[in-house]
Motif scaffolding. Structure first.
Motif, mmCIF file in Angstrom:
data_model
loop_
_atom_site.group_PDB
_atom_site.id
_atom_site.type_symbol
_atom_site.label_atom_id
_atom_site.label_comp_id
_atom_site.label_asym_id
_atom_site.label_seq_id
_atom_site.Cartn_x
_atom_site.Cartn_y
_atom_site.Cartn_z
ATOM 1 N N MET A 1 20.140 -15.634 -58.015
ATOM 2 C CA MET A 1 21.196 -15.933 -57.147
ATOM 3 C C MET A 1 21.446 -14.927 -56.008
ATOM 4 O O MET A 1 21.137 -13.917 -56.393
ATOM 5 C CB MET A 1 22.231 -16.407 -58.109
ATOM 6 N N HIS A 40 10.621 -12.171 -57.594
ATOM 7 C CA HIS A 40 11.924 -12.963 -57.814
ATOM 8 C C HIS A 40 12.478 -13.871 -56.726
ATOM 9 O O HIS A 40 12.564 -13.349 -55.514
ATOM 10 C CB HIS A 40 13.299 -11.999 -58.020
ATOM 11 N N HIS A 42 13.768 -18.513 -56.212
ATOM 12 C CA HIS A 42 14.177 -19.539 -56.634
ATOM 13 C C HIS A 42 13.696 -20.756 -55.984
ATOM 14 O O HIS A 42 14.180 -21.131 -54.949
ATOM 15 C CB HIS A 42 15.601 -19.679 -56.581
ATOM 16 N N GLU A 133 17.610 -14.928 -64.585
ATOM 17 C CA GLU A 133 18.296 -13.660 -64.217
ATOM 18 C C GLU A 133 19.553 -13.607 -65.347
ATOM 19 O O GLU A 133 20.464 -14.518 -65.315
ATOM 20 C CB GLU A 133 18.730 -13.485 -62.891
ATOM 21 N N HIS A 193 17.029 -6.902 -60.148
ATOM 22 C CA HIS A 193 16.452 -7.716 -59.232
ATOM 23 C C HIS A 193 17.688 -7.506 -57.903
ATOM 24 O O HIS A 193 18.908 -7.303 -58.111
ATOM 25 C CB HIS A 193 16.755 -9.239 -59.885
ATOM 26 N N ASP A 243 14.029 -13.327 -53.371
ATOM 27 C CA ASP A 243 15.569 -14.093 -53.895
ATOM 28 C C ASP A 243 15.473 -15.197 -52.886
ATOM 29 O O ASP A 243 16.509 -15.706 -52.893
ATOM 30 C CB ASP A 243 16.711 -13.117 -53.742
HETATM 31 ZN ZN LIG Z 1 18.136 -14.742 -57.809
#
Ligand SMILES: [Zn+2]
Length: 297
Positions: A1, A40, A42, A133, A193, A243
């Motif tokens: 996030m 990392h 999503h 996470e 992260h 991210d």
């Molecule tokens: Zn994240």
């Protein structure tokens, strides 16, 4: 996030498509000189932002685009129970996708023992390479700090019991994140992260053996603290990540991020580290193998 970096308030349309029409797309970054991996992202949130279903085909398209610039592997990270389930499934379906499972600190309200039992089961999957996470987020107040801390402790415990790295989200909670790690006893590998601390915290983390993962923020001119942090840590304690769909690097800032844009962040990291880009790639690949057991390709 995400942090709010890179997400202008005006970008309210799904996928930011209106913005895309307004501005000319910058040229894609040059391919990395050796294979690297996105530590990392999503993939499910990318699909959501683009307004499409997170199908195997969507994942295959994202991975094919990433491969054109030598970003050959990604870790897709869960932030809810549903997202964690999805990440494990995606990792099972695509050879170059790995997963992390956890519930994000802003999502922990109502998390039950049954949920933890399922998380633990998901975490056993051979392609799950981290618990994350997890951590603390004092920027949002959807959950209380006390609640977040309890669940952070449970995630630390889970990572240690199953012997996988801990992937930490830390937003405006630096001292509590470190204190609780210390109190619980850190797992063998801890990855921060989208590292958002300053040089002093970066040194403290590296001294403790923790690894710092840098996102597109390191390319922003208004984040000199993060750039300084990236400069003071040895390359063997550094990872890079997107991210995605958040935190797209300059000059893509404000657009939907994607693993192929990791090649852009790589350039800034090499510059900040005073390293040859190829040298940095080798170091990153070695760390990926050591920390996550991600094979070199
Ligand atoms: Zn994240």
């Amino acid at each position: 996030m995400p942090d709010d970096f890179g997400r202008p308030a005006s970008d309210t349309s799904p996928g930011g498509q209106n913005r895309k029409k307004e501005r000319k797309e910058p040229a894609p970054p040059p391919p990395a000189p050796a294979p690297i991996f996105d530590a990392h992202c999503h993939l499910d949130a990318m699909a959501q932002r683009a307004g499409v279903a997170p199908t195997a085909e969507f994942v295959a398209d994202v991975m094919a685009q990433a491969r054109t610039v030598n970003v050959t592997r990604v870790i897709t990270v869960g932030d809810t129970m549903a997202s964690s389930r999805w990440c494990v499934q995606a990792a099972g379906e695509h050879p170059d996708v790995y997963a992390a499972v956890a519930v994000h600190p802003t999502e922990v309200a109502g998390l039950t023992d049954t949920d933890y039992a399922e998380l633990e089961q998901l975490a056993q999957h051979p392609k799950v390479v981290a618990i994350g996470e997890t951590g603390l987020d004092y920027y949002w107040d959807r959950t209380t700090p006390a609640d977040q801390q309890d669940h952070y402790r449970r995630h630390i415990d889970l990572a240690k019991r199953i012997g996988k790295p801990l992937m930490i989200h830390d937003r405006e909670a630096h001292s509590d994140v470190l204190r609780i790690l210390d109190e619980e006893g850190a797992p063998e590998w801890v990855v921060f992260h989208a590292f958002s601390g300053d040089a002093q915290m970066a040194r403290a983390c590296a001294d403790a053996g923790y690894v710092l993962s840098f996102a597109g923020v390191v390319t922003f001119t208004n984040a000199p603290g993060v750039r300084e942090a990236a400069a003071v840590v040895n390359a063997d304690h550094i990872l890079v990540e997107t991210d995605a769909p958040f935190l797209a690097p300059h000059p893509f800032r404000g657009r939907a991020n994607s693993p192929y844009l990791l090649a852009q962040t790589l350039l800034t990291m090499a510059e900040v580290q005073h390293l040859d880009v190829a040298e940095l790639c080798v170091s990153l690949a070695r760390s990926g193998n050591t920390i996550f057991g991600l094979p070199l390709t």
